[in-house]
Design an enzyme around this catalytic site. Structure first.
Site, mmCIF file in Angstrom:
data_model
loop_
_atom_site.group_PDB
_atom_site.id
_atom_site.type_symbol
_atom_site.label_atom_id
_atom_site.label_comp_id
_atom_site.label_asym_id
_atom_site.label_seq_id
_atom_site.Cartn_x
_atom_site.Cartn_y
_atom_site.Cartn_z
ATOM 1 N N LYS A 185 0.731 -1.189 0.018
ATOM 2 C CA LYS A 185 -0.074 0.124 -0.036
ATOM 3 C C LYS A 185 0.894 1.413 -0.008
ATOM 4 O O LYS A 185 1.695 1.542 1.188
ATOM 5 C CB LYS A 185 -0.714 0.056 1.377
ATOM 6 C CG LYS A 185 -2.016 1.274 1.073
ATOM 7 C CD LYS A 185 -2.598 1.555 2.500
ATOM 8 C CE LYS A 185 -1.962 2.595 3.480
ATOM 9 N NZ LYS A 185 -1.977 3.784 2.516
ATOM 10 N N GLU A 260 10.679 1.895 9.684
ATOM 11 C CA GLU A 260 11.524 3.022 9.383
ATOM 12 C C GLU A 260 10.864 4.246 9.649
ATOM 13 O O GLU A 260 9.831 4.810 8.840
ATOM 14 C CB GLU A 260 11.787 3.089 7.846
ATOM 15 C CG GLU A 260 12.508 1.626 7.550
ATOM 16 C CD GLU A 260 14.092 1.698 7.962
ATOM 17 O OE1 GLU A 260 14.605 2.738 8.514
ATOM 18 O OE2 GLU A 260 14.624 0.398 8.170
ATOM 19 N N CYS A 294 13.298 12.430 5.228
ATOM 20 C CA CYS A 294 13.225 11.993 6.878
ATOM 21 C C CYS A 294 14.827 12.167 7.301
ATOM 22 O O CYS A 294 15.143 12.210 8.267
ATOM 23 C CB CYS A 294 13.049 10.462 7.115
ATOM 24 S SG CYS A 294 13.956 9.238 5.741
ATOM 25 N N GLU A 395 9.763 16.558 15.020
ATOM 26 C CA GLU A 395 9.770 16.613 13.789
ATOM 27 C C GLU A 395 8.850 17.636 12.906
ATOM 28 O O GLU A 395 7.315 17.286 13.144
ATOM 29 C CB GLU A 395 9.665 15.016 13.279
ATOM 30 C CG GLU A 395 9.905 14.922 11.849
ATOM 31 C CD GLU A 395 9.699 13.421 11.300
ATOM 32 O OE1 GLU A 395 8.620 13.004 11.608
ATOM 33 O OE2 GLU A 395 10.578 12.811 10.448
HETATM 34 P P1 NAD Z 1 2.222 7.959 7.994
HETATM 35 O O1 NAD Z 1 2.827 7.196 9.086
HETATM 36 O O2 NAD Z 1 1.030 8.879 8.361
HETATM 37 O O3 NAD Z 1 1.933 7.084 6.781
HETATM 38 C C1 NAD Z 1 2.856 6.207 6.273
HETATM 39 C C2 NAD Z 1 1.877 5.272 5.657
HETATM 40 O O4 NAD Z 1 1.320 4.500 6.763
HETATM 41 C C3 NAD Z 1 0.944 5.451 4.724
HETATM 42 O O5 NAD Z 1 0.869 4.743 3.615
HETATM 43 C C4 NAD Z 1 -0.370 5.403 5.591
HETATM 44 O O6 NAD Z 1 -1.652 5.439 4.809
HETATM 45 C C5 NAD Z 1 0.018 4.306 6.522
HETATM 46 N N1 NAD Z 1 -0.878 3.978 7.677
HETATM 47 C C6 NAD Z 1 -1.248 5.139 8.319
HETATM 48 N N2 NAD Z 1 -2.103 4.459 9.485
HETATM 49 C C7 NAD Z 1 -1.848 3.389 9.501
HETATM 50 C C8 NAD Z 1 -2.129 2.223 10.277
HETATM 51 N N3 NAD Z 1 -3.241 2.267 11.175
HETATM 52 N N4 NAD Z 1 -2.069 0.823 9.868
HETATM 53 C C9 NAD Z 1 -1.540 0.649 8.763
HETATM 54 N N5 NAD Z 1 -0.920 1.735 7.940
HETATM 55 C C10 NAD Z 1 -1.283 3.013 8.101
HETATM 56 O O7 NAD Z 1 3.562 8.938 7.472
HETATM 57 P P2 NAD Z 1 3.764 9.954 6.460
HETATM 58 O O8 NAD Z 1 2.853 11.267 6.952
HETATM 59 O O9 NAD Z 1 2.984 9.344 5.057
HETATM 60 O O10 NAD Z 1 5.096 9.928 6.163
HETATM 61 C C11 NAD Z 1 5.703 10.984 6.820
HETATM 62 C C12 NAD Z 1 6.730 10.339 7.996
HETATM 63 O O11 NAD Z 1 7.523 9.069 7.377
HETATM 64 C C13 NAD Z 1 7.502 11.027 8.648
HETATM 65 O O12 NAD Z 1 7.645 10.810 10.198
HETATM 66 C C14 NAD Z 1 8.983 10.986 8.149
HETATM 67 O O13 NAD Z 1 10.139 10.972 8.907
HETATM 68 C C15 NAD Z 1 9.002 9.403 7.938
HETATM 69 N N6 NAD Z 1 9.738 8.857 6.842
HETATM 70 C C16 NAD Z 1 10.682 8.054 7.548
HETATM 71 C C17 NAD Z 1 11.649 7.194 6.487
HETATM 72 C C18 NAD Z 1 12.846 6.459 7.178
HETATM 73 O O14 NAD Z 1 13.344 5.819 6.291
HETATM 74 N N7 NAD Z 1 12.942 6.423 8.333
HETATM 75 C C19 NAD Z 1 11.652 7.762 5.165
HETATM 76 C C20 NAD Z 1 10.599 8.508 4.868
HETATM 77 C C21 NAD Z 1 9.660 9.121 5.554
#
Ligand code: NAD
Length: 491
Positions: A185, A260, A294, A395
């Site tokens: 997804k 991650e 990130c 963040e």
């Molecule tokens: P998010 O956690 O809101 O969403 C990430 C994904 O998880 C999306 O596909 C979302 O639909 C899904 N999701 C949300 N709730 C869920 C649930 N209950 N069950 C399963 N899936 C669910 O994050 P975002 O806003 O899309 O991304 C930004 C964040 O990602 C920032 O905190 C950033 O630092 C982090 N990030 C980390 C890395 C890394 O490699 N460490 C890389 C890129 C982004």
């Protein structure tokens, strides 16, 4: 190899789930609007997939597993490399889709995001043919032990919106290379290139059901994936709060997890660094992709003896950055990904002011002519009074960096480590002993010295503390997507 397709994404683009090699509407016919961040307009709809859609994706994956897991490594490798070549051949089309969906400058999507997605498939297509396991002769016991690395079965891959195809494929490529079948997804905010990937996989000859892509909200579609009893491993990239939620749901089912998560990375600048190189790279590490990476160095610590000079030079460079429409070649800073995200980032500017932070440049929303409803914000530099204020601890994930001076190595090390996150750190110095002392003590999964975001796909990637659990990249990813089984034979 097919020719590059020049057709643009249609003005109104609705997308479908990719299940068992075919495109399908969601069973319950629930849809979500997809916004174009550059102009604030709805330009398509995506499925909000239910449990039933996820179940169908799971069934397709489960059916494909017996054959795919027994497909030779050479054949899996050939197909992955074919996907990579097709992505390269479709660079323009994918870059346009990524830029339109995410708001990132098309130049960035073309130079970094899409080529990196292609590299992910090529890299893991090659890596799987080199992946070996150990064997041990138990001397004196007349036995030999060897380790099998067996694919897990059906695995789930969930990715965020900031580097959409780049991070989606960073999970999918090693998962399928290792012989698993996938229910994946992408973020509901940036689903378009994941949708296009389905077409490419079919064209490359990936057998039906090996990769299944379901679209929808985290709380519906994502939740159905993580709750699924028979999806045995989840590779997740996203926010720390979501990661903690996934860990809680997955623990009773003993799912294997790779998480991650967020970061608040220090960029530590010593007076003995190569100044011009540091300055140019710091502009990039602060504001690339509108600061929505990130790994961005969002906390800048500068040795006191060069602090005033740095402040002046840095702000001058930032003022030269052009905020503009993502499709224009001259744009440095495109649109933020969504309206709620823009509002969240803007709130932090007010929080900083309330905490006696000084806005050295930026701080305002930008109106781009012709795209007045787009989500544009000036790159913003905030001088903070101390390292404990909220803008220095939380963040923000947008075009905001904080700066403050330091006097000693111990002091900056303490401040660098005094956050809940531990993803990456950047160090600018030409002093070898200091480099080693600091690199070994910084609490981070990745330390860059005199560079930023230089990636070699063979290296382990991941964070410590609230930045995550597990490592991706190279053989670490192939280890995650396989179960180790020891076989002991007495002779
Ligand atoms: P998010 O956690 O809101 O969403 C990430 C994904 O998880 C999306 O596909 C979302 O639909 C899904 N999701 C949300 N709730 C869920 C649930 N209950 N069950 C399963 N899936 C669910 O994050 P975002 O806003 O899309 O991304 C930004 C964040 O990602 C920032 O905190 C950033 O630092 C982090 N990030 C980390 C890395 C890394 O490699 N460490 C890389 C890129 C982004």
């Amino acid at each position: 190899m097919s020719k590059e397709k020049s057709n643009e994404i249609p003005a109104f683009a609705s997308i479908q789930n990719y299940i068992n090699g075919n495109f399908h509407n969601p069973i319950q016919d629930h849809w979500i609007d997809n916004y174009n961040p550059s102009n604030g307009e709805i330009y398509g709809q995506i499925p909000n997939s239910s449990k039933e859609d996820v179940e169908n994706a799971y069934i397709a994956a489960k059916s494909a597993f017996p054959v795919w897991s027994q497909t030779t490594l050479e054949e899996r490798s050939r197909i992955l490399i074919q996907i990579s070549e097709l992505l390269e051949a479709n660079l323009q089309r994918f870059a346009e889709a990524e830029s339109k969906d995410n708001g990132k400058p098309i130049s960035l999507a073309k130079a970094i995001d899409i080529p990196r997605a292609a590299s992910n498939f090529r890299f893991f297509g090659n890596a799987i043919t080199q992946f070996a396991s150990e064997s041990h002769e138990s001397v004196g016991q007349q036995a030999v032990n060897y380790t099998l690395r067996q694919p897990i079965g059906v695995v789930g891959c969930i990715s965020p919106w900031n580097l959409p195809l780049y991070l989606f494929t960073w999970k999918i490529a090693p998962a399928i290379a290792a012989g698993n079948c996938v229910v994946a997804k992408p973020s509901e905010i940036t689903p378009m290139t994941a949708y296009l990937l389905g077409e490419i996989c079919t064209e490359a000859g990936l057998p039906k059901g090996v990769l299944n892509i379901v679209h929808g909200l985290g709380t519906t579609t994502g939740q159905a994936i993580i709750e699924h009893q028979d999806i045995k491993a989840i590779s997740f990239t996203g926010g720390t709060a979501t990661g903690a939620h996934i860990a809680r749901v997955a623990a009773p089912m003993f799912k294997k997890l790779s998480l991650e998560l967020g970061g608040k990375n220090p960029n530590i600048i010593f007076a003995d660094c190569d100044y011009e190189d540091m300055l140019d790279t710091t502009v990039r590490s602060s504001f690339a992709n509108q600061g929505q990476i990130c790994l961005c160095g969002s906390r800048i610590f500068v040795e006191a003896s060069i602090y005033e000079k740095f402040k002046k030079d840095f702000v001058e460079k930032i003022k030269d950055l052009k905020v503009g429409h993502p499709s224009e070649a001259s744009t440095n800073i495109g649109a933020l990904v969504s309206k709620p995200h823009l509002e969240k980032v803007k709130d932090y500017i007010e929080i900083a002011k309330a905490e006696k932070g000084i806005v050295l440049c930026g701080g305002n929303q930008v109106t781009v002519k012709g795209y007045e409803n787009g989500y544009y914000l000036e790159p913003t530099v905030i001088e903070v009074p101390n390292d404990e204020c909220r803008v220095n601890q939380e963040e923000i994930f947008g075009p905001i960096v904080t700066i403050m001076p330091f006097n000693t190595e111990d002091e900056v090390l303490q401040m660098a480590n005094k956050v809940k996150y531990g993803l990456s750190a950047t160090l600018w110095t030409n002093n070898l002993k200091r480099t080693m002392r600091m690199s070994h003590q910084l609490q981070a999964g990745i330390v860059w010295v005199n560079t930023w975001m230089m990636r070699d796909l063979r290296t382990p990637f991941g964070g410590v503390k609230a930045s995550g659990v597990g490592r991706e990249g190279g053989f670490e990813a192939l280890r995650f997507f396989t179960e180790a089984k020891n076989v002991c034979i007495k002779y």
